[in-house]
Design an enzyme around this catalytic site. Structure first.
Site, mmCIF file in Angstrom:
data_model
loop_
_atom_site.group_PDB
_atom_site.id
_atom_site.type_symbol
_atom_site.label_atom_id
_atom_site.label_comp_id
_atom_site.label_asym_id
_atom_site.label_seq_id
_atom_site.Cartn_x
_atom_site.Cartn_y
_atom_site.Cartn_z
ATOM 1 N N PHE A 12 13.362 5.570 10.991
ATOM 2 C CA PHE A 12 12.065 5.067 10.530
ATOM 3 C C PHE A 12 11.166 6.250 10.190
ATOM 4 C CE2 PHE A 12 8.027 2.929 10.339
ATOM 5 C CZ PHE A 12 8.387 1.789 9.631
ATOM 6 N N VAL A 13 10.735 6.275 8.936
ATOM 7 C CA VAL A 13 9.963 7.422 8.458
ATOM 8 C C VAL A 13 8.522 7.020 8.150
ATOM 9 C CG1 VAL A 13 11.923 8.713 7.571
ATOM 10 C CG2 VAL A 13 10.821 7.027 6.093
ATOM 11 N N ASP A 43 14.710 -0.180 1.002
ATOM 12 C CA ASP A 43 15.338 -0.356 2.311
ATOM 13 C C ASP A 43 16.357 -1.497 2.195
ATOM 14 O OD1 ASP A 43 15.170 0.399 5.215
ATOM 15 O OD2 ASP A 43 14.424 -1.623 5.440
ATOM 16 N N LYS A 79 0.805 -1.193 0.000
ATOM 17 C CA LYS A 79 0.000 0.000 0.000
ATOM 18 C C LYS A 79 0.859 1.274 0.000
ATOM 19 C CE LYS A 79 -3.210 -2.220 3.273
ATOM 20 N NZ LYS A 79 -3.737 -2.093 4.650
ATOM 21 N N GLY A 80 2.120 1.132 0.411
ATOM 22 C CA GLY A 80 2.940 2.300 0.739
ATOM 23 C C GLY A 80 3.111 3.323 -0.371
ATOM 24 N N ARG A 119 -0.232 7.072 7.326
ATOM 25 C CA ARG A 119 -0.109 7.160 5.863
ATOM 26 C C ARG A 119 -0.633 8.484 5.334
ATOM 27 N NH1 ARG A 119 1.134 2.026 3.846
ATOM 28 N NH2 ARG A 119 0.164 0.286 4.931
ATOM 29 N N ASP A 140 3.846 3.977 6.445
ATOM 30 C CA ASP A 140 3.079 3.720 7.660
ATOM 31 C C ASP A 140 3.928 3.087 8.759
ATOM 32 O OD1 ASP A 140 3.378 1.133 6.306
ATOM 33 O OD2 ASP A 140 2.080 0.400 7.906
ATOM 34 N N LYS A 152 17.025 4.245 1.359
ATOM 35 C CA LYS A 152 17.726 4.136 2.651
ATOM 36 C C LYS A 152 18.897 3.181 2.427
ATOM 37 C CE LYS A 152 14.813 3.758 6.393
ATOM 38 N NZ LYS A 152 14.110 2.976 7.452
HETATM 39 P P1 XMP Z 1 12.721 -3.635 1.691
HETATM 40 O O1 XMP Z 1 13.471 -3.921 2.967
HETATM 41 O O2 XMP Z 1 12.102 -4.864 1.118
HETATM 42 O O3 XMP Z 1 11.578 -2.723 2.218
HETATM 43 O O4 XMP Z 1 13.544 -2.832 0.714
HETATM 44 C C1 XMP Z 1 10.702 -2.091 1.432
HETATM 45 C C2 XMP Z 1 9.434 -1.905 2.215
HETATM 46 O O5 XMP Z 1 9.711 -1.748 3.618
HETATM 47 C C3 XMP Z 1 8.907 -0.754 4.185
HETATM 48 N N1 XMP Z 1 9.782 0.203 4.880
HETATM 49 C C4 XMP Z 1 9.379 1.261 5.568
HETATM 50 N N2 XMP Z 1 8.153 1.722 5.808
HETATM 51 N N3 XMP Z 1 9.073 3.529 7.007
HETATM 52 C C5 XMP Z 1 8.013 2.869 6.537
HETATM 53 O O6 XMP Z 1 6.905 3.316 6.745
HETATM 54 C C6 XMP Z 1 10.347 3.135 6.821
HETATM 55 O O7 XMP Z 1 11.296 3.790 7.286
HETATM 56 C C7 XMP Z 1 10.499 1.919 6.063
HETATM 57 N N4 XMP Z 1 11.592 1.233 5.680
HETATM 58 C C8 XMP Z 1 11.086 0.177 4.959
HETATM 59 C C9 XMP Z 1 8.123 -0.166 3.039
HETATM 60 O O8 XMP Z 1 6.830 -0.669 3.092
HETATM 61 C C10 XMP Z 1 8.782 -0.636 1.769
HETATM 62 O O9 XMP Z 1 7.856 -0.892 0.749
#
Ligand code: XMP
Length: 184
Positions: free
Chosen positions: A152-153, A102, A42-43, A165, A159, A131
């Site tokens: 953490f953002v 991430d 959903k992000g 969100r 979210d 990140k």
């Molecule tokens: P990966 O580790 O697979 O992560 O690259 C991607 C998903 O992790 C979530 N994510 C975050 N969500 N704040 C958030 O709200 C953060 O700081 C954060 N870091 C990772 C996100 O859903 C992303 O799609």
């Protein structure tokens, strides 16, 4: 500012300006190609809605629902592709759009899934936030909005436990708002 936010990292104005630039780059780079923007739910939903309106060439859109975090602030290490497009992506340039890169696991899983689909002409990636400090898979995105430190953002689609969100800016979540929720 919301009481759970420690500081604002990117204001509404800063995000708007950067998303406009990303849209212009995608328009210029991919003109003439049959482009599908693929939102990871959903992000990316708010970013996606703004980004698609910043692309001025003809595009199609589709959605995938991918989950790796649940209610935690640490990745579980596995990526669940809950819903994936069933349209024919043959001959298309697919631009995968996510909120944040991430560890890289999510984007890597989606890109791999798309590459298994022999007919896809090209796969590109676009993330609002990168990140890089937390990467476990050697992967970069083709289009990046902003680099962020290892904090953490939330907001603008991002979210924690499905909250925040709808904040119009991106901010750092106060540690005491997720302290008891960390992965062990
Ligand atoms: P990966 O580790 O697979 O992560 O690259 C991607 C998903 O992790 C979530 N994510 C975050 N969500 N704040 C958030 O709200 C953060 O700081 C954060 N870091 C990772 C996100 O859903 C992303 O799609």
């Amino acid at each position: 500012m919301h009481r759970d936010i420690e500081r604002v990292l990117f204001s509404e104005d800063a995000i708007r300006a950067r998303v406009t630039e990303l849209g212009a780059s995608i328009t210029e780079d991919l003109s003439g190609q049959d482009v599908v923007l693929l939102a990871l739910l959903k992000g990316s939903v708010i970013f996606f809605a703004d980004l698609m309106r910043s692309v001025s060439s003809q595009i199609r859109v589709d959605f995938a629902w991918v989950s790796s975090y649940g209610d935690r602030t640490e990745s579980r290490g596995t990526v669940d592709l809950k819903v994936f497009p069933d349209e024919d992506l043959g001959g298309k340039t697919v631009v995968v759009v996510d909120d944040i890169l991430d560890t890289g696991r999510t984007l890597a899983a989606v890109v791999e899934r798309l590459r298994q689909d022999q007919g896809v002409a090209a796969v590109k990636t676009c993330v609002l936030l990168d990140k890089a400090a937390r990467r476990v898979i050697d992967l970069g995105a083709d289009y990046v909005g902003f680099e962020v430190d290892d904090v953490f953002v939330v907001g603008y689609g991002l979210d924690h436990a499905d909250r925040y969100r709808n904040l119009p800016y991106i901010g750092v979540l106060k540690a005491d708002c997720y302290g008891g929720d960390e992965a062990s």
